[in-house]
Design a protein around this motif. Structure first.
Motif, PDB file in Angstrom:
ATOM      1  N   UNK A 105      -6.665   2.924   7.428  1.00  0.00           N
ATOM      2  CA  UNK A 105      -6.152   3.688   8.562  1.00  0.00           C
ATOM      3  C   UNK A 105      -5.365   4.899   8.085  1.00  0.00           C
ATOM      4  N   UNK A 106      -4.552   4.718   7.040  1.00  0.00           N
ATOM      5  CA  UNK A 106      -3.761   5.824   6.509  1.00  0.00           C
ATOM      6  C   UNK A 106      -4.654   6.935   5.979  1.00  0.00           C
ATOM      7  N   UNK A 107      -5.715   6.575   5.290  1.00  0.00           N
ATOM      8  CA  UNK A 107      -6.606   7.567   4.689  1.00  0.00           C
ATOM      9  C   UNK A 107      -7.724   7.981   5.648  1.00  0.00           C
ATOM     10  N   UNK A 108      -7.412   8.077   6.940  1.00  0.00           N
ATOM     11  CA  UNK A 108      -8.343   8.591   7.946  1.00  0.00           C
ATOM     12  C   UNK A 108      -9.660   7.828   7.981  1.00  0.00           C
ATOM     13  N   UNK A 109      -9.579   6.500   7.906  1.00  0.00           N
ATOM     14  CA  UNK A 109     -10.750   5.612   7.990  1.00  0.00           C
ATOM     15  C   UNK A 109     -11.729   5.832   6.836  1.00  0.00           C
ATOM     16  N   UNK A 110     -11.229   6.352   5.715  1.00  0.00           N
ATOM     17  CA  UNK A 110     -12.104   6.616   4.566  1.00  0.00           C
ATOM     18  C   UNK A 110     -12.551   5.308   3.931  1.00  0.00           C
ATOM     19  N   UNK A 111     -13.698   5.353   3.250  1.00  0.00           N
ATOM     20  CA  UNK A 111     -14.184   4.198   2.495  1.00  0.00           C
ATOM     21  C   UNK A 111     -13.469   4.184   1.146  1.00  0.00           C
ATOM     22  N   UNK A 112     -12.649   3.187   0.935  1.00  0.00           N
ATOM     23  CA  UNK A 112     -11.877   3.096  -0.308  1.00  0.00           C
ATOM     24  C   UNK A 112     -12.583   2.278  -1.381  1.00  0.00           C
ATOM     25  N   UNK A 157      -0.323   2.259  -0.181  1.00  0.00           N
ATOM     26  CA  UNK A 157      -0.929   3.296   0.657  1.00  0.00           C
ATOM     27  C   UNK A 157      -0.449   3.165   2.094  1.00  0.00           C
ATOM     28  N   UNK A 158      -0.061   4.249   2.655  1.00  0.00           N
ATOM     29  CA  UNK A 158       0.380   4.224   4.041  1.00  0.00           C
ATOM     30  C   UNK A 158       1.859   4.120   4.222  1.00  0.00           C
ATOM     31  N   UNK A 159       2.608   3.964   3.130  1.00  0.00           N
ATOM     32  CA  UNK A 159       4.056   3.923   3.274  1.00  0.00           C
ATOM     33  C   UNK A 159       4.581   5.264   3.757  1.00  0.00           C
ATOM     34  N   UNK A 160       5.740   5.254   4.376  1.00  0.00           N
ATOM     35  CA  UNK A 160       6.313   6.497   4.896  1.00  0.00           C
ATOM     36  C   UNK A 160       6.451   7.534   3.795  1.00  0.00           C
ATOM     37  N   UNK A 168       2.675   7.505  -1.765  1.00  0.00           N
ATOM     38  CA  UNK A 168       2.849   6.555  -2.865  1.00  0.00           C
ATOM     39  C   UNK A 168       1.516   6.040  -3.389  1.00  0.00           C
ATOM     40  N   UNK A 169       0.543   5.801  -2.488  1.00  0.00           N
ATOM     41  CA  UNK A 169      -0.763   5.325  -2.940  1.00  0.00           C
ATOM     42  C   UNK A 169      -1.439   6.314  -3.868  1.00  0.00           C
ATOM     43  N   UNK A 170      -1.341   7.592  -3.556  1.00  0.00           N
ATOM     44  CA  UNK A 170      -1.952   8.621  -4.401  1.00  0.00           C
ATOM     45  C   UNK A 170      -1.177   8.778  -5.705  1.00  0.00           C
ATOM     46  N   UNK A 171       0.152   8.667  -5.629  1.00  0.00           N
ATOM     47  CA  UNK A 171       0.942   8.719  -6.863  1.00  0.00           C
ATOM     48  C   UNK A 171       0.571   7.553  -7.777  1.00  0.00           C
ATOM     49  N   UNK A 172       0.339   6.387  -7.171  1.00  0.00           N
ATOM     50  CA  UNK A 172      -0.069   5.233  -7.973  1.00  0.00           C
ATOM     51  C   UNK A 172      -1.415   5.493  -8.652  1.00  0.00           C
ATOM     52  N   UNK A 173      -2.336   6.163  -7.955  1.00  0.00           N
ATOM     53  CA  UNK A 173      -3.640   6.465  -8.573  1.00  0.00           C
ATOM     54  C   UNK A 173      -3.484   7.376  -9.784  1.00  0.00           C
ATOM     55  N   UNK A 174      -2.531   8.315  -9.728  1.00  0.00           N
ATOM     56  CA  UNK A 174      -2.289   9.181 -10.890  1.00  0.00           C
ATOM     57  C   UNK A 174      -1.862   8.330 -12.088  1.00  0.00           C
ATOM     58  N   UNK A 175      -0.907   7.438 -11.862  1.00  0.00           N
ATOM     59  CA  UNK A 175      -0.416   6.591 -12.949  1.00  0.00           C
ATOM     60  C   UNK A 175      -1.494   5.621 -13.427  1.00  0.00           C
ATOM     61  N   UNK A 176      -2.284   5.097 -12.460  1.00  0.00           N
ATOM     62  CA  UNK A 176      -3.352   4.164 -12.831  1.00  0.00           C
ATOM     63  C   UNK A 176      -4.400   4.853 -13.690  1.00  0.00           C
ATOM     64  N   UNK A 177      -4.741   6.104 -13.348  1.00  0.00           N
ATOM     65  CA  UNK A 177      -5.741   6.836 -14.140  1.00  0.00           C
ATOM     66  C   UNK A 177      -5.249   7.037 -15.569  1.00  0.00           C
TER      67      UNK A 177
END
Length: 504
Positions: A105-112, A157-160, A168-177
């Motif tokens: 829902x946070x990512x505009x119904x995108x396929x994750x 993902x989806x946190x304020x 935060x979800x995108x920041x986590x992806x940077x660290x995960x990569x």
């Protein structure tokens, strides 16, 4: 990057939730199912249709539609089931799916799902550290079901998100990569980065993403800032032998953000055993923590003289160990914490102790003059701003009205540190020990010097430590800036999820 359509993503998630519900013993049994639906209706605050045995799956799909139309509705569904089943396999599986629903829902119904294989292969080790950093310390701990990178990404993902901040979800992806590159999984890291950059472009967050990518992931060095486990006993108010035990966990090295745990009602005799269970549980949650840990007990009047630092852990092994073997243990006053009228002088004397320890001193209580003694004791402590520690003449227990009144005077005067000898009798040995604790090298090392005396007693072993003064030293060291949050006595509404708007 397109993946499945939004409708398919939504429908498959709904089907997955229903699959889990159909396997739940609560949902299959009519009596427990009715109880679950009643509790769910109370949480949702909207009518919920009864569910019969026939056509169970369509009825559950309609129930999901009802929940989805209410703020926090799916979480209400899982919480209500947890009230009946507690932490069952079904409940854990549903929390995973709810996290995914909210992330989608946070990512505009995108396929994750393109991210799932790369992130699921990341083991649980170190994920809490990444989550804290990605969330800017808003997330200190992860629930048990977040046992791989995929689940952590969904959870975050989806946190304020504040304006100008990378979610935060995108920041986590940077660290995960970055971590995937370190592990030699270049293809997986590149897939994660492409997905992240595509989303940043959609939302106009290229600069914010670039700043995180430039910073990169560097393993943190062990922090010298302690973590704290705060354990509070609150009298029942009706039954004098029962208490409500609450706790908070604080492991954020960059700020004071205590995480509340559950509150349980216990008989006084059950308190040591419940503390042992709690400490084992917290140690499991903090398995990757590299900070020192301090245990603080927030105690009411009647428990202040309880030797909590000598309560044990590992009792089932047949060789229990006292808490003092593993932790500095401090006690605090529940009454002062609750009495806001005492807080102003408390803050003032704490600043004196913290900023000018060498210019601070202790006050030794020496009873004289009958009831007027306690009046003059409080007056002198309030007038002497450098008196930040009080040494009681007697322990504040049921047998000593003197000790309790001395402690009351100290608390009213805002004195943050109070020492007493649990042995009761006044002797030269314990006065010598207290003299070393409060008079050598100023008052900045009160805790460390008290811990040293306890360690000296511990070194004598179970057969000898009772005869050592360090076994009977009580230290109340009360920091007004380290206040716990409210006890976790019920459901706290989740704030609405916000996300950046797509760039025009």
């Amino acid at each position: 990057m397109e993946g499945r359509s939004p409708a398919r993503v939504r429908n498959e998630l709904m089907a997955g939730i229903v699959d889990v519900l159909q396997e739940s013993a609560t949902v299959r049994h009519p009596g427990s199912r009715d109880l679950w639906l009643t509790m769910l209706e109370q949480e949702l605050r909207v009518p919920v249709a009864a569910i019969g045995t026939d056509a169970l799956r369509p009825a559950l799909l309609r129930l999901l539609d009802t929940c989805n139309g209410v703020r926090d509705g799916l979480s209400c569904l899982v919480r209500s089931l947890a009230y009946v089943e507690q932490q069952s396999t079904a409940v854990s599986a549903l929390w995973r799916l709810v996290d995914e629903w909210e992330a989608v829902d946070f990512f505009d119904k995108a396929d994750l799902h393109p991210l799932r294989p790369a992130l699921r292969a990341m083991g649980a080790s170190g994920l809490t550290v990444l989550a804290r950093r990605a969330s800017r310390s808003r997330t200190q701990e992860l629930p048990a079901w977040c046992d791989n990178g995929w689940q952590v990404f969904l959870r975050l993902s989806g946190g304020n998100t504040a304006d100008g901040e990378l979610p935060a979800g995108m920041a986590f992806l940077v660290l995960a990569a970055d971590l995937l590159v370190e592990q030699g999984r270049q293809d997986a890291a590149e897939l994660v980065r492409r997905w992240n950059r595509h989303k940043a472009q959609d939302w106009g967050l290229q600069n914010e993403l670039a700043a995180w990518e430039r910073a990169g992931f560097t393993p943190s060095t062990p922090s010298l800032v302690p973590a704290y486990l705060l354990i509070q006993f609150e009298p029942d108010g009706i039954d004098s032998e029962h208490y409500h035990m609450s706790h908070w966990r604080q492991s954020d090295a960059e700020g004071w953000h205590p995480v509340p745990g559950e509150t349980v009602a216990l008989h006084r005799d059950q308190l040591p055993g419940e503390v042992e269970r709690l400490i084992e549980q917290v140690e499991e949650q903090w398995a990757d923590l590299r900070q020192p840990v301090i245990v603080e007990f927030i105690l009411p009047w009647e428990l202040l003289n309880e030797p909590v630092e000598w309560w044990t852990k590992e009792s089932s092994s047949g060789s229990p160990t006292p808490l003092v073997m593993d932790y500095p243990v401090l006690i605090r006053s529940l009454e002062r914490l609750r009495k806001a009228a005492w807080h102003r002088p408390w803050h003032g004397k704490w600043r004196q102790l913290r900023e000018f320890p060498a210019d601070s001193h202790a006050y030794w209580c020496r009873p004289s003059g009958g009831t007027a003694y306690f009046f003059h004791l409080e007056r002198e402590l309030k007038e002497d701003q450098q008196a930040v520690c009080v040494v009681l003449s007697q322990p504040p227990d049921d047998a000593s009205d003197v000790g309790r009144k001395e402690l009351l005077a100290a608390l009213r005067a805002g004195v943050p540190a109070v020492l007493w000898y649990r042995g009761g009798s006044d002797d030269a040995e314990h006065r010598e020990a207290f003299g070393e604790i409060v008079e050598e090298r100023g008052l900045g090392g009160l805790m460390e010097r008290a811990v040293k005396w306890r360690k000296d007693a511990l070194a004598l072993g179970p057969d000898g430590w009772d005869g050592h003064v360090g076994r009977h030293i009580a230290l109340l060291l009360d920091d007004p800036e380290r206040k716990p949050g409210p006890a976790n006595s019920g459901h706290v509404p989740v704030p609405p999820r916000e996300r950046p708007q797509p760039a025009p």
